[in-house]
Design a protein around this motif. Structure first.
Motif, PDB file in Angstrom:
ATOM      1  N   ASN A 150      50.942  66.096   4.674  1.00  0.00           N
ATOM      2  CA  ASN A 150      50.193  65.390   5.671  1.00  0.00           C
ATOM      3  C   ASN A 150      50.725  63.788   5.696  1.00  0.00           C
ATOM      4  N   PHE A 151      51.909  63.681   5.541  1.00  0.00           N
ATOM      5  CA  PHE A 151      52.919  62.312   5.946  1.00  0.00           C
ATOM      6  C   PHE A 151      52.769  62.124   7.341  1.00  0.00           C
ATOM      7  N   GLY A 152      52.449  60.856   7.760  1.00  0.00           N
ATOM      8  CA  GLY A 152      52.555  60.500   8.993  1.00  0.00           C
ATOM      9  C   GLY A 152      51.356  60.421   9.796  1.00  0.00           C
ATOM     10  N   ASP A 153      50.307  61.189   9.190  1.00  0.00           N
ATOM     11  CA  ASP A 153      48.852  61.421   9.758  1.00  0.00           C
ATOM     12  C   ASP A 153      48.107  60.129   9.437  1.00  0.00           C
ATOM     13  N   CYS A 154      47.276  59.640  10.228  1.00  0.00           N
ATOM     14  CA  CYS A 154      46.296  58.310   9.863  1.00  0.00           C
ATOM     15  C   CYS A 154      45.329  58.894   8.735  1.00  0.00           C
ATOM     16  N   GLU A 155      44.929  58.189   7.921  1.00  0.00           N
ATOM     17  CA  GLU A 155      43.876  58.646   7.152  1.00  0.00           C
ATOM     18  C   GLU A 155      42.409  58.596   7.662  1.00  0.00           C
ATOM     19  N   ASP A 156      42.437  57.702   8.448  1.00  0.00           N
ATOM     20  CA  ASP A 156      41.165  57.350   8.954  1.00  0.00           C
ATOM     21  C   ASP A 156      40.676  58.214  10.161  1.00  0.00           C
ATOM     22  N   CYS A 157      41.435  58.446  11.274  1.00  0.00           N
ATOM     23  CA  CYS A 157      41.394  59.286  12.268  1.00  0.00           C
ATOM     24  C   CYS A 157      41.945  60.727  12.458  1.00  0.00           C
ATOM     25  N   GLY A 158      43.027  60.719  11.501  1.00  0.00           N
ATOM     26  CA  GLY A 158      43.725  61.918  11.547  1.00  0.00           C
ATOM     27  C   GLY A 158      44.827  62.188  12.465  1.00  0.00           C
TER      28      GLY A 158
ATOM     29  N   ARG B 159      60.082  64.643  15.881  1.00  0.00           N
ATOM     30  CA  ARG B 159      59.337  63.967  14.991  1.00  0.00           C
ATOM     31  C   ARG B 159      59.635  64.488  13.555  1.00  0.00           C
ATOM     32  N   LYS B 160      59.622  65.739  13.534  1.00  0.00           N
ATOM     33  CA  LYS B 160      59.955  66.144  12.024  1.00  0.00           C
ATOM     34  C   LYS B 160      61.007  65.703  11.394  1.00  0.00           C
ATOM     35  N   GLU B 161      62.102  65.707  12.230  1.00  0.00           N
ATOM     36  CA  GLU B 161      63.578  65.038  11.594  1.00  0.00           C
ATOM     37  C   GLU B 161      63.268  63.707  11.398  1.00  0.00           C
ATOM     38  N   SER B 162      62.587  63.042  12.304  1.00  0.00           N
ATOM     39  CA  SER B 162      62.432  61.491  11.966  1.00  0.00           C
ATOM     40  C   SER B 162      61.498  61.317  10.629  1.00  0.00           C
ATOM     41  N   LEU B 163      60.510  62.023  10.425  1.00  0.00           N
ATOM     42  CA  LEU B 163      59.867  62.019   9.177  1.00  0.00           C
ATOM     43  C   LEU B 163      60.635  62.370   8.011  1.00  0.00           C
ATOM     44  N   GLN B 164      61.627  63.244   8.182  1.00  0.00           N
ATOM     45  CA  GLN B 164      62.515  63.600   6.996  1.00  0.00           C
ATOM     46  C   GLN B 164      63.487  62.502   6.764  1.00  0.00           C
ATOM     47  N   LYS B 165      63.925  61.682   7.798  1.00  0.00           N
ATOM     48  CA  LYS B 165      64.861  60.512   7.355  1.00  0.00           C
ATOM     49  C   LYS B 165      63.915  59.459   6.872  1.00  0.00           C
TER      50      LYS B 165
ATOM     51  N   PRO C 216      48.421  61.584  14.461  1.00  0.00           N
ATOM     52  CA  PRO C 216      49.878  60.816  14.085  1.00  0.00           C
ATOM     53  C   PRO C 216      50.090  59.707  14.116  1.00  0.00           C
ATOM     54  N   ILE C 217      50.511  58.956  13.275  1.00  0.00           N
ATOM     55  CA  ILE C 217      51.027  57.625  13.187  1.00  0.00           C
ATOM     56  C   ILE C 217      52.128  57.490  14.109  1.00  0.00           C
ATOM     57  N   PRO C 218      52.219  56.346  15.296  1.00  0.00           N
ATOM     58  CA  PRO C 218      53.545  56.484  15.824  1.00  0.00           C
ATOM     59  C   PRO C 218      54.667  56.218  15.119  1.00  0.00           C
ATOM     60  N   LEU C 219      55.961  56.696  15.217  1.00  0.00           N
ATOM     61  CA  LEU C 219      56.948  56.631  14.657  1.00  0.00           C
ATOM     62  C   LEU C 219      57.496  55.187  14.596  1.00  0.00           C
ATOM     63  N   ASN C 220      57.313  54.375  15.477  1.00  0.00           N
ATOM     64  CA  ASN C 220      57.766  53.173  15.513  1.00  0.00           C
ATOM     65  C   ASN C 220      56.979  52.174  14.389  1.00  0.00           C
ATOM     66  N   ARG C 221      55.693  52.593  14.343  1.00  0.00           N
ATOM     67  CA  ARG C 221      55.050  52.020  13.097  1.00  0.00           C
ATOM     68  C   ARG C 221      55.648  52.640  11.591  1.00  0.00           C
ATOM     69  N   LEU C 222      56.004  53.725  11.670  1.00  0.00           N
ATOM     70  CA  LEU C 222      56.434  54.352  10.294  1.00  0.00           C
ATOM     71  C   LEU C 222      57.726  53.629  10.185  1.00  0.00           C
ATOM     72  N   ARG C 223      58.578  53.505  11.222  1.00  0.00           N
ATOM     73  CA  ARG C 223      59.823  52.882  10.726  1.00  0.00           C
ATOM     74  C   ARG C 223      59.785  51.531  10.642  1.00  0.00           C
ATOM     75  N   ALA C 224      58.776  50.874  10.968  1.00  0.00           N
ATOM     76  CA  ALA C 224      58.610  49.450  10.573  1.00  0.00           C
ATOM     77  C   ALA C 224      57.884  49.612   8.974  1.00  0.00           C
ATOM     78  N   ILE C 225      56.792  50.363   8.806  1.00  0.00           N
ATOM     79  CA  ILE C 225      56.259  50.253   7.636  1.00  0.00           C
ATOM     80  C   ILE C 225      56.292  51.825   7.355  1.00  0.00           C
ATOM     81  N   PRO C 226      57.284  52.195   6.372  1.00  0.00           N
ATOM     82  CA  PRO C 226      57.511  53.806   6.104  1.00  0.00           C
ATOM     83  C   PRO C 226      55.951  54.384   5.292  1.00  0.00           C
ATOM     84  N   TYR C 227      55.494  53.449   4.603  1.00  0.00           N
ATOM     85  CA  TYR C 227      54.520  53.803   3.727  1.00  0.00           C
ATOM     86  C   TYR C 227      53.082  53.823   4.323  1.00  0.00           C
ATOM     87  N   ALA C 228      52.965  53.398   5.914  1.00  0.00           N
ATOM     88  CA  ALA C 228      51.846  53.105   6.499  1.00  0.00           C
ATOM     89  C   ALA C 228      50.965  54.270   6.332  1.00  0.00           C
TER      90      ALA C 228
END
Length: 140
Positions: free
Chosen positions: A81-89, A3-9, A91-103
């Motif tokens: 804290n990139f990749g963490d949901c602001e509401d529930c805290g 996940r860490k490598e994916s987030l760096q990409k 982790p945001i699924p990687l597929n969602r982040l790949r679709a919308i990296p600034y989600a």
């Protein structure tokens, strides 16, 4: 890939998109300014120019909003804290982040926010829009 490598990409993707948007916005704004100085033609030309100006203005607004969201996401990397949901805290699924990296929220929290919102977008059953169009043809 972890996940860490994916987030760096995704961080690299965000930085590239940010830079591209900055260049595009600088070009759009200078083009609009330049076009306003070169007004010539008749009433139809003026009307066409006005329509084009409005479209360009809306595009600049959308791109500006995306740029703000991207810059916020890049700042979250720096805060750790990139990749963490602001509401529930969670982790945001990687597929969602790949679709919308600034989600900034997970799908569940986004759905809840949309259903709680007072907007009309939640009232339209988009997955049934074609069924509704077909029903109108039958009834009409």
């Amino acid at each position: 890939m972890s996940r860490k490598e994916s987030l760096q990409k995704l961080r690299v993707t965000l930085i590239r998109r940010r830079d591209a948007l900055r260049k595009a916005l600088a070009g759009d704004l200078s083009l609009l300014s330049e076009l306003h100085q070169q007004r010539t033609g008749d009433a139809l030309d003026a009307a066409a120019d006005t329509v084009q100006d409005e479209l360009n203005s809306q595009l600049v607004e959308v791109e500006s909003q995306e740029l703000v969201e991207i810059e916020e996401a890049i700042a979250k990397f720096q805060q750790g804290n990139f990749g963490d949901c602001e509401d529930c805290g969670k982790p945001i699924p990687l597929n969602r982040l790949r679709a919308i990296p600034y989600a900034s929220d997970c799908i569940e929290c986004r759905r809840k926010a949309e259903s709680d919102s007072d907007g009309s977008a939640a009232a339209v059953p988009w997955n049934r829009i074609f069924d509704m169009a077909d029903a109108d043809k039958v009834e009409g």
